[in-house]
Write a protein that holds these residues in place. Structure first.
Motif, short mmCIF file in Angstrom:
data_model
loop_
_atom_site.label_atom_id
_atom_site.label_comp_id
_atom_site.label_asym_id
_atom_site.label_seq_id
_atom_site.Cartn_x
_atom_site.Cartn_y
_atom_site.Cartn_z
N GLU A 27 94.29 24.42 2.66
CA GLU A 27 95.57 24.81 2.06
C GLU A 27 95.96 26.22 2.49
OE1 GLU A 27 96.60 22.82 -2.04
OE2 GLU A 27 94.51 23.52 -2.10
N VAL A 47 103.32 25.59 -0.25
CA VAL A 47 102.06 24.88 -0.53
C VAL A 47 101.85 24.72 -2.04
CG1 VAL A 47 99.54 25.05 -0.34
CG2 VAL A 47 100.97 25.45 1.67
N TYR A 96 94.99 19.25 4.86
CA TYR A 96 96.28 19.27 4.16
C TYR A 96 97.44 19.33 5.15
CZ TYR A 96 93.43 20.16 0.06
OH TYR A 96 92.48 20.05 -0.94
#
Length: 200
Positions: free
Chosen positions: A32, A92, A120
């Motif tokens: 992330e 995010v 991700y």
């Protein structure tokens, strides 16, 4: 085979497995934090290609997605009231970037790489464009997309199949006459955009 050779082979196998795992974790799987950093870097450098690479393969393959992605990073770079250095983290975290021309809708999803590591990426929804022709010339209409310095003819069916988020500019002619320049801006929320073409 000697015991010493077996130990050497076992050590070599462990080194390869650990090294390969680290390579996958750091180079192939996207954390992330790395996703956020890539988004921020794309906006800071107005790099539409890097921004588009953060999306699922399906999203990357949307027709004209390169044009949309470039316009999104330009909009965020030029108009966002949030600090540019925070834009990746904001996206995010599932929030919208303040100050942009529209509230872009992006979702963070994840997948397993090699069954071990979580990677991700971003997804978005296509926005269909419904062209309504009020020029009196029926279907005798030519639509040219002029975004990104291009001048390419597009069809109503291509537009109705949906656009990646961003701004798209068009020159439209009908019945041999120039009906002018139009634009649409897709947010990525999947809602249909009405493009109404009228006679000058």
């Amino acid at each position: 085979m000697k015991k010493k050779d077996i130990i050497a082979i076992a050590i070599a196998v462990i080194v390869v497995l650990v090294g390969g795992g680290l390579l996958i974790k750091t180079r192939i799987a996207v954390s992330e934090n790395r996703l956020a950093n890539n988004i921020t870097k794309a906006v800071e450098n107005k790099d539409g290609s890097l921004f588009l690479k953060q999306f699922s393969k399906d999203n990357q393959d949307i027709k004209f997605s390169d044009i949309g992605a470039q316009s999104v990073v330009k909009d965020m770079h030029d108009n966002a009231t949030d600090p540019t250095s925070e834009i990746g983290k904001i996206i995010v975290d599932g929030r919208t970037v303040a100050g942009t021309k529209v509230d872009y809708s992006f979702t963070v999803e994840s997948k397993k790489v090699m069954g071990l590591f979580t990677s991700y990426y971003l997804t978005t929804r296509k926005s269909p464009v419904q062209v309504s022709n009020y020029t009196g010339y029926g279907d005798d209409m030519t639509i040219k997309m002029t975004s990104g310095g291009k001048n390419q003819t597009v069809t109503k069916s291509q537009l109705s199949s949906g656009l990646f988020p961003g701004r798209y500019d068009f020159d439209i002619t009908s019945g041999g006459e120039d009906d002018g320049s139009y634009w649409v801006r897709a947010a990525g929320d999947g809602s249909t955009i009405d493009l109404t073409v009228t006679e000058y």
